[in-house]
Write an enzyme that holds these catalytic residues in place. Structure first.
Site, short mmCIF file in Angstrom:
data_model
loop_
_atom_site.label_atom_id
_atom_site.label_comp_id
_atom_site.label_asym_id
_atom_site.label_seq_id
_atom_site.Cartn_x
_atom_site.Cartn_y
_atom_site.Cartn_z
N HIS A 1 97.56 25.83 72.76
CA HIS A 1 98.18 25.31 73.98
C HIS A 1 98.68 23.90 73.67
CE1 HIS A 1 93.93 24.34 73.81
NE2 HIS A 1 94.37 23.12 74.07
N HIS B 1 102.34 18.73 70.12
CA HIS B 1 102.24 19.68 69.01
C HIS B 1 101.29 20.81 69.42
CE1 HIS B 1 98.65 17.22 68.59
NE2 HIS B 1 98.11 18.25 67.97
#
Length: 195
Positions: A45, A131
């Site tokens: 996530h 990221h």
């Protein structure tokens, strides 16, 4: 006092999860003997804020604050692709897939960070760098392991994996199990409607 480990994050589209699975498998197959703890794709996530231990008695207030802050922001789109490492490809510790995001994501993250700081959660010292973590290199990895990971990162091309429209931000609970962390969604706050 009952506490849970918790974090705030953005989930991705099923299409992107499928492509992340393929990209992760590509890297794993080229690094079969290296000491990397791979993140299960279902656990990947875009983390906005790691809270750590949260008192269960504070959850309702935390949800309200999150709902108000997230509701101030309009939906936006993020793109996912490219592979890299923190702190660098030469000294890999965290392997990631990049997230290209508009200024709206940074504004959302800053707003959530400020509201959580107001509630007493420590501010993140590192600058926000969106990221998706694929894996973490073990602390005991030797120089040869790091060199091999670095070479694979430089030669393994992962292009554009897809885009997704961000319409909500989720609060998750993280339970550490013998088989790894298990994440459970506790709450979802919607970005501004009609945007």
């Amino acid at each position: 006092m009952s506490v849970i480990r918790s974090f705030i994050a953005i989930s991705l589209s099923p299409e992107i999860y499928q492509h992340l699975d393929e990209a992760s498998e590509k890297l794993r197959s080229r690094l079969p003997e290296t000491p990397v703890r791979w993140v299960p794709v279902k656990n990947i996530h875009l983390t906005i804020k790691f809270l750590g231990n949260v008192s269960v008695s504070n959850l309702e207030m935390l949800k309200k604050v999150l709902e108000v802050e997230v509701g101030r922001h309009a939906p936006f789109e993020i793109s996912v692709g490219e592979v890299g490492a923190f702190p660098s490809n030469r000294r890999p510790r965290v392997l990631w897939i990049g997230v290209e995001a508009p200024p709206e994501l940074y504004a959302l993250q800053r707003g959530i960070e400020a509201e959580m700081a107001r509630l007493g959660y420590a501010r993140e010292e590192r600058e926000f760098s969106p990221h998706l973590t694929l894996g973490r290199v073990a602390r005991n990895a030797g120089a040869n392991d790091l060199r091999q990971i670095s070479q694979v990162l430089d030669s393994c091309k992962v292009g554009f994996l897809g885009a997704t429209r961000v319409q909500e931000v989720r609060l998750y609970r993280s339970d550490l199990q013998p088989g790894g962390a298990v994440y459970t969604q506790i709450f979802a706050a919607s970005l501004a409607a009609g945007s």
